[in-house]
Design an enzyme around this catalytic site. Structure first.
Site, PDB file in Angstrom:
ATOM      1  N   LYS A 130       0.879  -1.137   0.248  1.00  0.00           N
ATOM      2  CA  LYS A 130      -0.098  -0.483  -0.005  1.00  0.00           C
ATOM      3  C   LYS A 130       0.648   1.129  -0.121  1.00  0.00           C
ATOM      4  O   LYS A 130       2.019   1.288   0.618  1.00  0.00           O
ATOM      5  CB  LYS A 130      -0.894   0.028   0.812  1.00  0.00           C
ATOM      6  CG  LYS A 130      -2.117   1.272   1.049  1.00  0.00           C
ATOM      7  CD  LYS A 130      -3.071   0.267   0.368  1.00  0.00           C
ATOM      8  CE  LYS A 130      -3.756   0.644   0.354  1.00  0.00           C
ATOM      9  NZ  LYS A 130      -5.583   0.019   0.377  1.00  0.00           N
ATOM     10  N   ASP A 170      -7.262   4.490  -4.020  1.00  0.00           N
ATOM     11  CA  ASP A 170      -7.678   4.178  -3.217  1.00  0.00           C
ATOM     12  C   ASP A 170      -8.718   5.367  -2.920  1.00  0.00           C
ATOM     13  O   ASP A 170      -8.725   5.688  -3.843  1.00  0.00           O
ATOM     14  CB  ASP A 170      -6.888   3.599  -1.678  1.00  0.00           C
ATOM     15  CG  ASP A 170      -7.549   3.161  -0.440  1.00  0.00           C
ATOM     16  OD1 ASP A 170      -7.495   2.102  -0.900  1.00  0.00           O
ATOM     17  OD2 ASP A 170      -7.194   3.939   0.360  1.00  0.00           O
TER      18      ASP A 170
HETATM   19  P1  NDP Z   1     -12.736   7.541  -2.392  1.00  0.00           P
HETATM   20  O1  NDP Z   1     -11.865   8.803  -1.905  1.00  0.00           O
HETATM   21  O2  NDP Z   1     -13.498   7.416  -3.732  1.00  0.00           O
HETATM   22  O3  NDP Z   1     -14.101   7.869  -1.477  1.00  0.00           O
HETATM   23  C1  NDP Z   1     -14.064   8.132   0.082  1.00  0.00           C
HETATM   24  C2  NDP Z   1     -15.737   8.220   0.451  1.00  0.00           C
HETATM   25  O4  NDP Z   1     -14.627   8.528   1.579  1.00  0.00           O
HETATM   26  C3  NDP Z   1     -15.480   9.659   0.366  1.00  0.00           C
HETATM   27  O5  NDP Z   1     -17.236   9.876   0.549  1.00  0.00           O
HETATM   28  C4  NDP Z   1     -15.059   9.898   1.157  1.00  0.00           C
HETATM   29  O6  NDP Z   1     -15.793  11.620   1.597  1.00  0.00           O
HETATM   30  C5  NDP Z   1     -15.022   8.871   2.519  1.00  0.00           C
HETATM   31  N1  NDP Z   1     -14.223   9.785   3.569  1.00  0.00           N
HETATM   32  C6  NDP Z   1     -12.821   9.195   3.761  1.00  0.00           C
HETATM   33  N2  NDP Z   1     -12.061   9.700   4.636  1.00  0.00           N
HETATM   34  C7  NDP Z   1     -13.192   9.913   5.289  1.00  0.00           C
HETATM   35  C8  NDP Z   1     -13.398  10.197   7.195  1.00  0.00           C
HETATM   36  N3  NDP Z   1     -12.616   9.849   7.384  1.00  0.00           N
HETATM   37  N4  NDP Z   1     -14.130  10.161   7.619  1.00  0.00           N
HETATM   38  C9  NDP Z   1     -15.153  10.439   6.764  1.00  0.00           C
HETATM   39  N5  NDP Z   1     -15.701  10.292   5.177  1.00  0.00           N
HETATM   40  C10 NDP Z   1     -14.768  10.177   5.077  1.00  0.00           C
HETATM   41  O7  NDP Z   1     -12.167   6.639  -2.109  1.00  0.00           O
HETATM   42  P2  NDP Z   1     -12.689   5.161  -1.992  1.00  0.00           P
HETATM   43  O8  NDP Z   1     -14.186   4.931  -2.535  1.00  0.00           O
HETATM   44  O9  NDP Z   1     -11.692   4.510  -3.388  1.00  0.00           O
HETATM   45  O10 NDP Z   1     -12.575   4.200  -0.960  1.00  0.00           O
HETATM   46  C11 NDP Z   1     -13.559   3.923   0.401  1.00  0.00           C
HETATM   47  C12 NDP Z   1     -12.854   2.572   0.938  1.00  0.00           C
HETATM   48  O11 NDP Z   1     -12.856   1.648   0.030  1.00  0.00           O
HETATM   49  C13 NDP Z   1     -11.521   2.954   1.919  1.00  0.00           C
HETATM   50  O12 NDP Z   1     -11.675   2.172   2.565  1.00  0.00           O
HETATM   51  C14 NDP Z   1     -10.378   2.084   0.902  1.00  0.00           C
HETATM   52  O13 NDP Z   1      -9.515   2.150   1.247  1.00  0.00           O
HETATM   53  C15 NDP Z   1     -11.593   1.116   0.371  1.00  0.00           C
HETATM   54  N6  NDP Z   1     -11.380   0.214  -0.791  1.00  0.00           N
HETATM   55  C16 NDP Z   1     -11.069   0.397  -1.999  1.00  0.00           C
HETATM   56  C17 NDP Z   1     -11.337  -0.243  -2.921  1.00  0.00           C
HETATM   57  C18 NDP Z   1     -11.089   0.716  -4.803  1.00  0.00           C
HETATM   58  O14 NDP Z   1     -10.742  -0.219  -5.634  1.00  0.00           O
HETATM   59  N7  NDP Z   1     -10.774   2.076  -4.854  1.00  0.00           N
HETATM   60  C19 NDP Z   1     -10.958  -1.575  -3.361  1.00  0.00           C
HETATM   61  C20 NDP Z   1     -11.122  -1.788  -1.815  1.00  0.00           C
HETATM   62  C21 NDP Z   1     -10.931  -0.671  -0.844  1.00  0.00           C
HETATM   63  P3  NDP Z   1     -15.053  12.892   1.662  1.00  0.00           P
HETATM   64  O15 NDP Z   1     -15.343  13.217   0.133  1.00  0.00           O
HETATM   65  O16 NDP Z   1     -15.467  14.344   2.493  1.00  0.00           O
HETATM   66  O17 NDP Z   1     -13.839  12.802   1.970  1.00  0.00           O
HETATM   67  O1  2IT Z   2      -7.669  -1.895  -0.306  1.00  0.00           O
HETATM   68  C1  2IT Z   2      -7.379  -2.202  -1.850  1.00  0.00           C
HETATM   69  O2  2IT Z   2      -7.592  -3.360  -1.800  1.00  0.00           O
HETATM   70  C2  2IT Z   2      -7.033  -1.304  -3.055  1.00  0.00           C
HETATM   71  N1  2IT Z   2      -7.204  -0.487  -2.632  1.00  0.00           N
HETATM   72  C3  2IT Z   2      -7.747  -1.962  -4.488  1.00  0.00           C
HETATM   73  C4  2IT Z   2      -5.707  -2.291  -4.807  1.00  0.00           C
HETATM   74  C5  2IT Z   2      -5.433  -2.147  -5.985  1.00  0.00           C
HETATM   75  O3  2IT Z   2      -4.277  -3.004  -6.431  1.00  0.00           O
HETATM   76  O4  2IT Z   2      -6.586  -2.961  -6.877  1.00  0.00           O
END
Ligand code: NDP
Ligand code: 2IT
Length: 452
Positions: A130, A170
């Site tokens: 990461k 992420d």
């Molecule tokens: P985005 O940046 O697209 O969206 C993040 C969302 O979470 C936003 O709505 C944001 O609000 C909110 N958020 C972030 N930090 C905080 C916080 N500290 N408190 C409250 N709200 C918060 O990210 P993703 O959708 O890609 O990721 C969301 C989750 O999914 C994370 O935990 C990530 O690690 C996990 N994940 C993502 C993957 C991917 O493929 N993208 C794969 C597997 C897991 P705001 O806009 O106000 O910051």
């Molecule tokens: O938390 C996760 O699994 C991710 N943010 C996606 C990682 C990836 O390599 O696609």
């Protein structure tokens, strides 16, 4: 080799605490996994002898670097960047990049540790890593984002590569940021390779990667429900977050006949009593991704909805909860509230969204509880397929990839079931199942390599 004295779980965790001061998220993630692993290896001397768990909690390396960039007012800004390469026993390092002011060494070490088990669980040959920066993308101009991404890659490029370490997105890193980073990598190295996943379709990206995490986590809920003879149809769903994972989770909930009534961001949550339909969801995607807006605006646009400032959505009664924002967003009290309101199933789109006390409550109440390392593995799994397509210089079609995602999620679910059975009951401990299934493949590869 001599038979070692077994260190117990408590003593092991004391050591982890001592060696990682000021890293609560990392210690939390290790504690949750180690409990199950200690139990599992109690009668498996070889894992003790070769100190497999002790080695897994020490990342292969943590690279920390300075990222300088110039803002639109010509001020020189300095950020910190990291790449944590946790383990490459079963494949090249793989995991996302996060840009958020809360990013630090502890957060990235927890994410890289979790990623190692998650990636193993997918069944694909992917190690765990990461990376990220404490850079805050909010309020930055397009050019500022571009300059930051380029500067970040100017250092990161020497640590990554298509067969070495393949980052992706992420929090705070989506298609736009991946494009800028890929462009800079290509420029520095003069190589067009699959060094990043989540790329645009024009330059080696895969169909379905954008949707995969959110869709996958709803499939995981569906798989858990189906095992109990139930379905998603008509289920009331509460979703947190409003980014990539949350919006695609809502989309799949709609496809499968569920009713999603909430979304959130760091300022609060919206509740829509009529349910979020595809049209409203398109507005959210446009608003959050392209206009970088706040979710509070939703309540001003759509009748029958309200915004709750500074709150999380867990007090809204539901049958299924999908935490899709960030770590530790469900504390012990939130978990009890969800259970008290009749929640039957939790499927985690985010990484480690539930604090340890919450996990205990879910387990004690017998909920169908799909932890992030299983439920959100669809994203990285599709990344694995993007790597395969890049290596073959091919791009697979949409239907094929949608089908593969469903199969991958079913496979992940079944591996959890295989390792997570609860004696004397037909219930599954998906936390234990995912931890053990993820561990065994990595551990056995490490045994094959000897002491390295
Ligand atoms: P985005 O940046 O697209 O969206 C993040 C969302 O979470 C936003 O709505 C944001 O609000 C909110 N958020 C972030 N930090 C905080 C916080 N500290 N408190 C409250 N709200 C918060 O990210 P993703 O959708 O890609 O990721 C969301 C989750 O999914 C994370 O935990 C990530 O690690 C996990 N994940 C993502 C993957 C991917 O493929 N993208 C794969 C597997 C897991 P705001 O806009 O106000 O910051
Ligand atoms: O938390 C996760 O699994 C991710 N943010 C996606 C990682 C990836 O390599 O696609």
């Amino acid at each position: 080799m001599a038979v070692t004295d077994h260190v117990g779980y408590a003593e092991f965790m004391e050591g982890v605490q001592k060696r990682n001061p000021g890293q609560p998220e990392f210690v939390q993630a290790v504690g949750e996994v180690a409990e199950d692993i200690f139990d599992f290896i109690a009668d498996k001397e070889i894992y003790h002898e070769y100190q497999i768990l002790r080695r897994l909690v020490e990342p292969d390396r943590v690279v920390s670097f300075r990222v300088c960039w110039e803002d639109d007012n010509n001020n020189i800004r300095v950020q910190r960047g990291w790449r944590v390469q946790n383990n490459n026993a079963i494949g090249p390092y793989k995991g996302g990049i996060r840009f958020h002011p809360t990013v630090n060494r502890s957060v990235l070490k927890f994410l890289a540790f979790e990623q190692t088990f998650k990636n193993s669980l997918t069944g694909l040959p992917l190690g765990g890593a990461k990376g990220g920066s404490n850079f805050n993308p909010k309020g930055k101009s397009e050019h500022e984002i571009m300059r930051f991404c380029q500067s970040f890659m100017t250092e990161l490029y020497r640590h990554v590569g298509e067969d070495t370490d393949i980052p992706a997105g992420d929090i705070g890193v989506g298609a736009r940021e991946i494009g800028y980073m890929f462009g800079q990598y290509k420029r520095i190295t003069n190589k067009f390779s699959g060094v990043l996943t989540g790329k645009g379709l024009e330059f080696g990206g895969s169909r379905v990667r954008t949707e995969a995490t959110g869709y996958g986590c709803v499939y995981f809920a569906q798989n858990m429900l189906e095992r109990r003879g139930q379905s998603m149809d008509g289920k009331m769903c509460v979703v947190s977050g409003s980014g990539n994972v949350a919006t695609h989770a809502v989309e799949k909930i709609i496809h499968l006949g569920g009713k999603a009534v909430t979304l959130s961001d760091s300022e609060g949550f919206i509740f829509d009593r009529y349910g979020i339909d595809q049209e409203k969801l398109e507005w959210v995607k446009e608003h959050k991704t392209h206009r970088r807006g706040r979710i509070s605006e939703y309540a001003k646009v759509f009748k029958g909805s309200e915004f709750h400032a500074g709150k999380r959505p867990w007090s809204v009664p539901c049958q299924i909860a999908f935490p899709c924002a960030t770590q530790n967003e469900i504390c012990g009290d939130d978990a009890r509230t969800l259970i008290g309101n009749g929640c039957e199933c939790v499927s985690e789109g985010a990484n480690m969204p539930t604090a340890l006390k919450g996990i205990r409550s879910f387990k004690d109440a017998g909920l169908l509880y799909g932890p992030g390392k299983a439920a959100n593995a669809g994203g990285v799994a599709l990344s694995g397929l993007e790597m395969s397509q890049n290596a073959a210089r091919l791009s697979w079609d949409e239907d094929q990839l949608q089908q593969k995602l469903r199969e991958l999620m079913q496979g992940i679910h079944d591996r959890c079931v295989e390792r997570g059975g609860i004696a004397g009951s037909d219930r599954i401990d998906y936390v234990r199942g995912s931890n053990i299934a993820g561990f065994v493949k990595v551990a056995d590869a490490m045994l094959a390599y000897g002491v390295v």
